[in-house]
Design a protein around this motif. Structure first.
Motif, PDB file in Angstrom:
ATOM      1  N   TRP A  73      28.805 -34.822   7.356  1.00  0.00           N
ATOM      2  CA  TRP A  73      29.627 -34.979   6.208  1.00  0.00           C
ATOM      3  C   TRP A  73      28.763 -35.293   4.848  1.00  0.00           C
ATOM      4  N   ASP A  75      29.133 -37.426   1.412  1.00  0.00           N
ATOM      5  CA  ASP A  75      30.155 -38.390   0.515  1.00  0.00           C
ATOM      6  C   ASP A  75      29.691 -38.309  -0.979  1.00  0.00           C
ATOM      7  N   ARG A  80      34.897 -37.438   0.327  1.00  0.00           N
ATOM      8  CA  ARG A  80      33.990 -36.921   1.683  1.00  0.00           C
ATOM      9  C   ARG A  80      34.250 -35.424   1.925  1.00  0.00           C
TER      10      ARG A  80
END
Length: 122
Positions: A73, A75, A80
């Motif tokens: 992922w 951010d 996200r």
């Protein structure tokens, strides 16, 4: 002796980081942390898997390793974003970790290739 870390971006042929870092073992993983005013990096790895966290303008958390497809992922200030990684190369030899992977984000793909070297300096 102090661990001296060199992180090279082999895709763009540039040194991303060169300087001191810390090395420790946590839960069977080798953990290397390093960084400075431009960002912080953490590589946690064993012979099958590497977890990479990079904190700069955005925080990126990726998994690469012997499994050909993994997830991670990013951010951002807007939230996200989930990504997939497709491992092309994962090699650990002596004090060198080399990873090459394709990052896929909503169908857009980009190749990354990094080499992390650990040296001892007096």
């Amino acid at each position: 002796m102090t661990p001296f870390i060199v992180l090279k971006d082999l895709t763009n042929d540039e040194v991303v980081y060169e300087g001191e870092g810390t090395i420790q073992t946590q839960g069977g993983l080798q953990v290397i942390e390093f960084g400075g005013k431009d960002g912080a990096f953490r590589y946690s790895f064993d012979d099958r898997h590497c977890e990479i966290t990079s904190r700069q303008e955005v925080t990126v958390h990726l998994n690469v390793g012997l499994d050909p497809v993994s997830h991670g992922w990013i951010d951002t200030p807007y939230g996200r974003i989930d990504v997939e990684t497709f491992t092309k190369k994962y090699e650990i030899q002596n004090n060198v970790v080399e990873v090459a992977y394709t990052l896929s984000l909503h169908g857009n793909e980009q190749l990354f290739h990094f080499k992390l070297e650990i040296q001892e300096k007096e």
